[in-house]
Design a protein around this motif. Structure first.
Motif, short mmCIF file in Angstrom:
data_model
loop_
_atom_site.label_atom_id
_atom_site.label_comp_id
_atom_site.label_asym_id
_atom_site.label_seq_id
_atom_site.Cartn_x
_atom_site.Cartn_y
_atom_site.Cartn_z
N ILE A 140 0.86 -1.11 0.09
CA ILE A 140 0.13 -0.10 -0.01
C ILE A 140 0.79 1.46 0.04
O ILE A 140 1.85 1.43 0.76
CB ILE A 140 -0.82 -0.03 1.07
N SER A 141 0.72 2.04 -1.18
CA SER A 141 1.35 3.34 -1.06
C SER A 141 0.56 4.37 -1.85
O SER A 141 -0.51 4.08 -2.45
CB SER A 141 2.61 3.02 -1.97
N ALA A 142 0.96 5.44 -2.09
CA ALA A 142 0.18 6.56 -2.93
C ALA A 142 0.18 6.10 -4.41
O ALA A 142 -0.87 6.36 -4.92
CB ALA A 142 1.07 7.78 -2.84
N PHE A 197 12.20 -3.71 -2.23
CA PHE A 197 11.16 -3.43 -1.30
C PHE A 197 9.83 -3.36 -2.10
O PHE A 197 9.74 -2.84 -3.02
CB PHE A 197 11.40 -2.07 -0.47
N ALA A 198 8.82 -3.78 -1.35
CA ALA A 198 7.41 -4.04 -1.94
C ALA A 198 6.84 -2.74 -1.63
O ALA A 198 5.77 -2.52 -0.79
CB ALA A 198 6.59 -5.03 -1.31
N GLY A 199 7.20 -1.42 -2.28
CA GLY A 199 6.57 -0.22 -2.28
C GLY A 199 7.56 0.72 -2.03
O GLY A 199 8.63 0.37 -1.65
N PRO A 200 7.04 1.86 -2.46
CA PRO A 200 8.40 3.03 -2.20
C PRO A 200 8.55 3.30 -0.44
O PRO A 200 7.67 3.07 0.21
CB PRO A 200 7.27 4.34 -2.51
N PHE A 221 -0.42 0.29 9.01
CA PHE A 221 0.54 1.34 9.01
C PHE A 221 0.61 2.34 7.58
O PHE A 221 0.86 3.59 7.66
CB PHE A 221 1.82 0.70 9.49
N SER A 222 0.95 1.44 6.76
CA SER A 222 1.05 2.05 5.43
C SER A 222 -0.04 3.00 4.99
O SER A 222 0.04 3.99 4.34
CB SER A 222 1.55 0.87 4.15
#
Length: 333
Positions: A140-142, A197-200, A221-222
């Protein structure tokens, strides 16, 4: 939105291609429509030069399986796919939407509290479905959030950790194709296909920053970091060099600026260093005031609304009924 290139296919499975939406590192995004009838779809087609890369096929298969398992109004799930084709492709229902980063750029001081709460309630509901299906999103990220006029869509399921029974070859669709890579029971926070890494970095959890496997609380958290970014216009742990960002995530409190106290309290709970202290997705949705049909769409910046309206108008023109062998019309403009 652009006219199809000469090399772009005119048909993929049951869909007729209408226009080109853009490109990604591994493929092209095409606008299509089911031959005969049906709404528009967005088709992601892997570049022919990369079609033999089994890691890409594995990531696509994981994305399809996970998004279908978590399907809901705030999850962008795969509608159709052919992952065994010479050039694999995946089709999603098309909704005019923009990346969350574009929304934040249009409101550099962040969205108002009501807009952040609306996005938070919808995304927490999407996360409920992910966790109820026995999965961890893990990325999960932007970048994984698209924003449409009626609310967000959670994407980016190629990082998902599926239930172990599927990874071990159970009855589910995950028992073949992708093997067990990147699925339940993995021992690190990296994407096993790329070693990254799995995401920024600004949206990783402390567990992932320490190289551990994500758990459901890591997704919370993400999501808290994504919403803090939406509210403040910047990530809560900075966006400079990854080593510094990862250190702050693991050891320092978030910088939430001068957010309203009630919103800051919710986000602070999501961003607790202790996974056990973070709220579950259902409690988070309730805290944001979401529930059932009560989740209202966010109020978006005017430039974003105008962009969505233009895109919707273009698609409506392209969706006009046509015979199966009639060439696709060029997009307006």
């Amino acid at each position: 939105m652009h006219t199809l290139h000469n090399a772009d296919p005119r048909r993929l499975g049951p869909f007729r291609m209408l226009a080109r939406l853009g490109e990604t590192d591994s493929g092209v995004r095409l606008l299509g429509r089911r031959v005969g009838a049906g709404p528009a779809v967005e088709v992601t087609l892997v570049r022919s030069a990369l079609a033999d890369d089994q890691r890409i096929r594995a990531r696509l298969r994981r994305d399809v399986e996970a998004s279908r398992a978590a399907a809901g109004r705030w999850v962008r799930s795969a509608e159709d796919a052919d992952l065994d084709a010479a050039a694999p492709w995946v089709a999603h229902a098309y909704v005019p939407a923009v990346p969350l980063a574009d929304v934040v750029r249009a409101a550099p001081r962040g969205l108002p509290e009501a807009g952040v709460r609306a996005l938070g309630a919808a995304l927490a509901e999407a996360l409920e479905r992910v966790h109820a299906a026995g999965m961890v999103h893990g990325g999960i990220s932007a970048d994984a959030v698209l924003v449409a006029g009626d609310g967000p869509r959670l994407t980016g399921f190629h990082h998902a950790r599926l239930p172990r029974r599927e990874a071990d070859g159970g009855d589910g669709a995950g028992g073949h194709g992708a093997g067990g890579e990147g699925r339940g029971g993995g021992e690190d926070a990296y994407d096993n296909d790329t070693g990254r890494f799995a995401g920024p970095a600004p949206f990783l959890s402390p567990e992932q920053a320490r190289g551990r496997a994500p758990v459901p609380a890591s997704d919370v958290f993400s999501l808290g970091a994504v919403l803090a970014y939406t509210a403040c216009g910047r990530p809560p742990f900075g966006d400079d060099a990854p080593p510094q960002v990862l250190y702050r995530i693991a050891a320092e409190p978030p910088d939430l600026g001068s957010l309203p106290a009630p919103l800051a309290a919710i986000l602070t709970g999501c961003l607790d260093k202790d996974p056990a202290a973070r709220p579950e997705a259902a409690a988070l949705r309730a805290a944001f005031g979401g529930g059932g049909e009560r989740t209202a769409p966010p109020r978006l910046p005017s430039p974003v609304v105008a962009r969505l309206a233009r895109e919707a108008a273009q698609v409506l023109v392209l969706e006009e009924p046509a015979t199966a062998d009639e060439p696709a019309a060029a997009p307006p403009g």
